[in-house]
Design a protein around this motif. Sequence first.
Motif, PDB file in Angstrom:
ATOM      1  N   ASN A 117       0.846  -1.186   0.000  1.00 59.59           N
ATOM      2  CA  ASN A 117       0.000   0.000   0.000  1.00 59.59           C
ATOM      3  C   ASN A 117       0.884   1.240   0.000  1.00 59.59           C
ATOM      4  O   ASN A 117       2.120   1.145  -0.007  1.00 59.59           O
ATOM      5  CB  ASN A 117      -0.990  -0.025   1.170  1.00 59.59           C
ATOM      6  N   GLU A 118       0.269   2.392   0.012  1.00 58.55           N
ATOM      7  CA  GLU A 118       1.022   3.658  -0.017  1.00 58.55           C
ATOM      8  C   GLU A 118       1.911   3.817   1.216  1.00 58.55           C
ATOM      9  O   GLU A 118       2.935   4.483   1.161  1.00 58.55           O
ATOM     10  CB  GLU A 118       0.066   4.851  -0.136  1.00 58.55           C
ATOM     11  N   ALA A 119       1.542   3.192   2.338  1.00 59.88           N
ATOM     12  CA  ALA A 119       2.335   3.267   3.571  1.00 59.88           C
ATOM     13  C   ALA A 119       3.533   2.318   3.537  1.00 59.88           C
ATOM     14  O   ALA A 119       4.351   2.308   4.447  1.00 59.88           O
ATOM     15  CB  ALA A 119       1.458   2.957   4.778  1.00 59.88           C
ATOM     16  N   ILE A 161      -3.654  -3.096  -4.211  1.00 59.73           N
ATOM     17  CA  ILE A 161      -3.361  -3.010  -5.642  1.00 59.73           C
ATOM     18  C   ILE A 161      -4.169  -1.886  -6.277  1.00 59.73           C
ATOM     19  O   ILE A 161      -3.647  -1.125  -7.108  1.00 59.73           O
ATOM     20  CB  ILE A 161      -3.625  -4.364  -6.329  1.00 59.73           C
ATOM     21  N   LYS A 162      -5.410  -1.726  -5.870  1.00 60.11           N
ATOM     22  CA  LYS A 162      -6.242  -0.647  -6.415  1.00 60.11           C
ATOM     23  C   LYS A 162      -5.657   0.714  -6.036  1.00 60.11           C
ATOM     24  O   LYS A 162      -5.630   1.634  -6.854  1.00 60.11           O
ATOM     25  CB  LYS A 162      -7.680  -0.785  -5.910  1.00 60.11           C
ATOM     26  N   GLU A 163      -5.154   0.842  -4.804  1.00 61.04           N
ATOM     27  CA  GLU A 163      -4.591   2.102  -4.305  1.00 61.04           C
ATOM     28  C   GLU A 163      -3.306   2.490  -5.040  1.00 61.04           C
ATOM     29  O   GLU A 163      -3.130   3.631  -5.434  1.00 61.04           O
ATOM     30  CB  GLU A 163      -4.309   1.945  -2.803  1.00 61.04           C
ATOM     31  N   ALA A 197       5.988  -2.379  -5.319  1.00 59.44           N
ATOM     32  CA  ALA A 197       5.654  -3.678  -4.725  1.00 59.44           C
ATOM     33  C   ALA A 197       6.905  -4.555  -4.714  1.00 59.44           C
ATOM     34  O   ALA A 197       7.690  -4.529  -5.659  1.00 59.44           O
ATOM     35  CB  ALA A 197       4.543  -4.352  -5.524  1.00 59.44           C
ATOM     36  N   PRO A 198       7.097  -5.331  -3.640  1.00 64.30           N
ATOM     37  CA  PRO A 198       8.293  -6.171  -3.567  1.00 64.30           C
ATOM     38  C   PRO A 198       8.177  -7.438  -4.409  1.00 64.30           C
ATOM     39  O   PRO A 198       7.093  -7.997  -4.575  1.00 64.30           O
ATOM     40  CB  PRO A 198       8.364  -6.528  -2.081  1.00 64.30           C
ATOM     41  N   LEU A 199       9.304  -7.900  -4.917  1.00 63.27           N
ATOM     42  CA  LEU A 199       9.405  -9.205  -5.555  1.00 63.27           C
ATOM     43  C   LEU A 199       9.631 -10.222  -4.441  1.00 63.27           C
ATOM     44  O   LEU A 199      10.135  -9.875  -3.376  1.00 63.27           O
ATOM     45  CB  LEU A 199      10.602  -9.258  -6.497  1.00 63.27           C
ATOM     46  N   ILE A 200       9.294 -11.470  -4.693  1.00 61.29           N
ATOM     47  CA  ILE A 200       9.598 -12.537  -3.743  1.00 61.29           C
ATOM     48  C   ILE A 200      10.888 -13.187  -4.224  1.00 61.29           C
ATOM     49  O   ILE A 200      10.916 -13.836  -5.274  1.00 61.29           O
ATOM     50  CB  ILE A 200       8.455 -13.566  -3.654  1.00 61.29           C
ATOM     51  N   GLY A 201      11.959 -13.013  -3.455  1.00 64.15           N
ATOM     52  CA  GLY A 201      13.275 -13.478  -3.848  1.00 64.15           C
ATOM     53  C   GLY A 201      13.372 -14.962  -4.106  1.00 64.15           C
ATOM     54  O   GLY A 201      14.160 -15.402  -4.945  1.00 64.15           O
TER      55      GLY A 201
END
Length: 186
Positions: free
Chosen positions: A24-26, A61-63, A109-113
């Motif tokens: 999210n934005e936070a 995801i919408k945000e 958004a983070p990738l999953i390593g």
Amino acid sequence: MSKKLLKPTTALAPVPVVLVSCCNEAGESNIITIAWVGTLCSEPPLIGIGIRKSRFSYDMIKETGEFVVNLPSENLVWTTDFCGINSGRNVDKFGELELTPVPGEKVNAPLIGECPVNIECKVTKILELGSHDLFIGEVVAVHAEDDVLDENGRFCMEKAGLIAYGSGNYWSLGRSLGSAGFSKKK
């Protein structure tokens, strides 16, 4: 050949099963398991993911308008199931599963390593469909581990050990039955 008429249902199987990471934005992140996923277009490269509005990741995801499609391998099938049956409202999935959040190149958004392939997407459209909304994401970056690529840098599915979903079960993939166009070759 005898066939039985069944009621209308999502009978398409198997389908890819993926781990979609988002934030999210936070900056709070989550992972959702999705089997309602597919390639929608080549130019521009588009991927669609279907998500219920009630899911924790839906609003994230919408945000932000961003998500990452992470392709899990066989060694992550338990993780994939865990992420699908536990809500991010109650569980920090990255922390609980000791997964490595890797910063994206083009999205926040983070990738999953631990996943061999990660596909960064930016939402171009959301279609309300019924039980699920379809998030259409333009692919803006793709990451692949060296050991799932051939000598020409092409993706080798048999090396990735990917999984699929169908009839309530997870399935192993990996044996090629023929390359596109093989029926025309002599």
